[in-house]
Design a protein around this motif. Structure first.
Motif, PDB file in Angstrom:
ATOM      1  N   VAL A  68       0.808  -1.284  -0.131  1.00 49.59           N
ATOM      2  CA  VAL A  68      -0.102  -0.256  -0.044  1.00 49.59           C
ATOM      3  C   VAL A  68       0.954   1.283   0.021  1.00 49.59           C
ATOM      4  N   LEU A  69       0.574   2.212  -1.034  1.00 47.04           N
ATOM      5  CA  LEU A  69       1.443   3.161  -0.989  1.00 47.04           C
ATOM      6  C   LEU A  69       0.404   4.574  -0.677  1.00 47.04           C
ATOM      7  N   GLN A  70       0.925   5.453  -0.005  1.00 50.91           N
ATOM      8  CA  GLN A  70       0.029   6.781   0.411  1.00 50.91           C
ATOM      9  C   GLN A  70       0.921   7.724  -0.334  1.00 50.91           C
ATOM     10  N   ASN A  71       0.313   8.451  -1.370  1.00 47.87           N
ATOM     11  CA  ASN A  71       1.066   9.615  -1.949  1.00 47.87           C
ATOM     12  C   ASN A  71       2.495   9.207  -2.260  1.00 47.87           C
ATOM     13  N   ASP A  72       2.538   7.975  -2.847  1.00 46.85           N
ATOM     14  CA  ASP A  72       3.611   7.267  -3.457  1.00 46.85           C
ATOM     15  C   ASP A  72       4.663   7.221  -2.691  1.00 46.85           C
ATOM     16  N   LYS A  73       4.394   6.756  -1.368  1.00 45.95           N
ATOM     17  CA  LYS A  73       5.440   6.369  -0.195  1.00 45.95           C
ATOM     18  C   LYS A  73       4.501   5.180   0.385  1.00 45.95           C
ATOM     19  N   PRO A  74       5.595   4.530   1.131  1.00 46.30           N
ATOM     20  CA  PRO A  74       4.725   3.320   1.925  1.00 46.30           C
ATOM     21  C   PRO A  74       3.961   3.912   2.876  1.00 46.30           C
ATOM     22  N   ALA A  75       2.515   3.274   3.004  1.00 44.94           N
ATOM     23  CA  ALA A  75       1.551   3.955   3.628  1.00 44.94           C
ATOM     24  C   ALA A  75       1.679   3.788   5.051  1.00 44.94           C
ATOM     25  N   GLY A  76       2.314   2.434   5.389  1.00 45.13           N
ATOM     26  CA  GLY A  76       2.470   2.570   7.185  1.00 45.13           C
ATOM     27  C   GLY A  76       3.480   3.273   7.663  1.00 45.13           C
ATOM     28  N   ASP A  77       4.488   3.685   6.683  1.00 39.35           N
ATOM     29  CA  ASP A  77       5.765   4.440   7.336  1.00 39.35           C
ATOM     30  C   ASP A  77       5.222   5.874   7.336  1.00 39.35           C
ATOM     31  N   GLN A  78       4.192   6.490   7.036  1.00 41.50           N
ATOM     32  CA  GLN A  78       3.752   7.792   7.105  1.00 41.50           C
ATOM     33  C   GLN A  78       3.690   8.559   8.607  1.00 41.50           C
ATOM     34  N   ASP A  79       3.099   7.737   9.218  1.00 39.62           N
ATOM     35  CA  ASP A  79       3.212   8.277  10.782  1.00 39.62           C
ATOM     36  C   ASP A  79       3.119   7.055  11.697  1.00 39.62           C
ATOM     37  N   CYS A  80       3.273   7.426  12.929  1.00 41.69           N
ATOM     38  CA  CYS A  80       3.219   6.280  14.025  1.00 41.69           C
ATOM     39  C   CYS A  80       1.769   6.116  14.555  1.00 41.69           C
ATOM     40  N   CYS A  81       1.353   5.075  14.886  1.00 38.42           N
ATOM     41  CA  CYS A  81      -0.076   4.737  15.416  1.00 38.42           C
ATOM     42  C   CYS A  81      -1.011   4.846  14.007  1.00 38.42           C
ATOM     43  N   GLY A  82      -0.589   4.789  13.194  1.00 37.83           N
ATOM     44  CA  GLY A  82      -1.533   4.938  11.991  1.00 37.83           C
ATOM     45  C   GLY A  82      -2.415   3.489  11.854  1.00 37.83           C
ATOM     46  N   PHE A  83      -3.484   3.982  11.038  1.00 36.65           N
ATOM     47  CA  PHE A  83      -4.401   2.794  10.943  1.00 36.65           C
ATOM     48  C   PHE A  83      -4.239   2.219   9.486  1.00 36.65           C
ATOM     49  N   ILE A  84      -3.153   2.398   8.540  1.00 41.81           N
ATOM     50  CA  ILE A  84      -2.931   1.750   7.451  1.00 41.81           C
ATOM     51  C   ILE A  84      -1.478   1.384   7.521  1.00 41.81           C
ATOM     52  N   GLY A  85      -1.248  -0.229   7.205  1.00 46.83           N
ATOM     53  CA  GLY A  85      -0.007  -0.512   7.376  1.00 46.83           C
ATOM     54  C   GLY A  85       0.673  -0.575   5.676  1.00 46.83           C
ATOM     55  N   ASN A  86       1.919  -1.228   5.616  1.00 42.24           N
ATOM     56  CA  ASN A  86       2.430  -1.119   4.530  1.00 42.24           C
ATOM     57  C   ASN A  86       2.064  -2.291   3.504  1.00 42.24           C
ATOM     58  N   LYS A  87       1.306  -3.212   4.045  1.00 47.67           N
ATOM     59  CA  LYS A  87       0.550  -4.369   3.285  1.00 47.67           C
ATOM     60  C   LYS A  87      -0.881  -4.441   3.534  1.00 47.67           C
ATOM     61  N   TYR A  88      -1.191  -5.057   2.418  1.00 47.39           N
ATOM     62  CA  TYR A  88      -2.756  -5.239   2.455  1.00 47.39           C
ATOM     63  C   TYR A  88      -3.332  -6.671   1.975  1.00 47.39           C
ATOM     64  N   ALA A  89      -4.645  -7.067   2.307  1.00 47.12           N
ATOM     65  CA  ALA A  89      -5.228  -8.058   1.629  1.00 47.12           C
ATOM     66  C   ALA A  89      -6.437  -7.554   1.351  1.00 47.12           C
ATOM     67  N   PHE A  90      -7.142  -8.228   0.386  1.00 47.03           N
ATOM     68  CA  PHE A  90      -8.668  -7.942   0.059  1.00 47.03           C
ATOM     69  C   PHE A  90      -9.287  -8.958  -0.183  1.00 47.03           C
ATOM     70  N   LYS A  91     -10.386  -9.527   0.667  1.00 51.89           N
ATOM     71  CA  LYS A  91     -11.175 -10.516   0.454  1.00 51.89           C
ATOM     72  C   LYS A  91     -12.535 -10.057   1.013  1.00 51.89           C
ATOM     73  N   ASN A  92     -13.540 -10.987   0.247  1.00 50.37           N
ATOM     74  CA  ASN A  92     -14.974 -10.571   0.518  1.00 50.37           C
ATOM     75  C   ASN A  92     -15.229  -8.977   0.867  1.00 50.37           C
ATOM     76  N   GLY A  93     -14.723  -8.080   0.137  1.00 46.43           N
ATOM     77  CA  GLY A  93     -15.019  -6.617  -0.030  1.00 46.43           C
ATOM     78  C   GLY A  93     -14.206  -5.984   1.187  1.00 46.43           C
ATOM     79  N   LYS A  94     -13.410  -6.616   1.795  1.00 42.44           N
ATOM     80  CA  LYS A  94     -12.817  -5.906   2.835  1.00 42.44           C
ATOM     81  C   LYS A  94     -11.185  -5.834   2.804  1.00 42.44           C
ATOM     82  N   ILE A  95     -10.726  -4.758   2.936  1.00 40.34           N
ATOM     83  CA  ILE A  95      -9.274  -4.463   2.990  1.00 40.34           C
ATOM     84  C   ILE A  95      -8.646  -4.409   4.199  1.00 40.34           C
ATOM     85  N   THR A  96      -7.787  -5.404   4.422  1.00 47.56           N
ATOM     86  CA  THR A  96      -7.280  -5.619   5.696  1.00 47.56           C
ATOM     87  C   THR A  96      -5.690  -5.295   5.723  1.00 47.56           C
ATOM     88  N   PHE A  97      -5.391  -4.133   6.749  1.00 47.20           N
ATOM     89  CA  PHE A  97      -3.795  -3.898   6.700  1.00 47.20           C
ATOM     90  C   PHE A  97      -2.913  -4.816   7.603  1.00 47.20           C
TER      91      PHE A  97
END
Length: 142
Positions: A68-97
């Motif tokens: 997962v990238l956020q503004n072209d950078k790894p999403a999970g590295d954007q801030d501490c205590c974030g809700f988005i990780g650097n990886k994702y899985a998509f199953k049954n309509g749900k994105i899990t980080f």
């Protein structure tokens, strides 16, 4: 004859039934870059409205290798205590980080967030119930 009719009706019922999110798509269907349309869904009025903000909302990219990238950078590295990780899985309509940034010397008392629900994925439009936040609309960047 009646048994055959009932059997056909039952088969049609089973075929027409679906699990939540099953028709949303596969992991491959969300791969790409998604830009916010600056629209949010108001559940009380059941209408979309424009967001008036002075701050640019992030663009997200879901890669084919589950990053997962956020503004072209790894999403999970954007801030501490974030809700988005650097990886994702998509199953049954749900994105899990996963693969969240670990921040030393910080106590994270963030709200529990176990992923985003994709409410609609049609063509170049994706509507996501984000956690935290509301239901946002995104357009695929070409």
């Amino acid at each position: 004859m009646r048994t055959l009719f009932v059997a056909i009706l039952m088969a049609l019922a089973v075929v027409s039934c679906k699990q939540d999110g099953q028709s949303i798509g596969t992991q491959e269907s969300i791969v790409g870059k998604w830009a916010p349309t600056y629209e949010i869904f108001d559940e009380s009025t059941q209408k979309w409205s424009s967001i008036q903000t002075l701050v640019a909302l992030p663009t997200y990219e879901f890669t084919s290798d589950a990053r997962v990238l956020q503004n072209d950078k790894p999403a999970g590295d954007q801030d501490c205590c974030g809700f988005i990780g650097n990886k994702y899985a998509f199953k049954n309509g749900k994105i899990t980080f996963s693969d969240f940034k670990i921040c030393p010397n910080v106590s994270c008392y963030a709200l529990h967030c176990d992923g985003w629900i994709v409410r609609k994925l049609e063509g170049d439009i994706m509507e996501i119930a984000q956690c935290p936040g509301g239901i946002m609309r995104y357009k695929r960047v070409k």
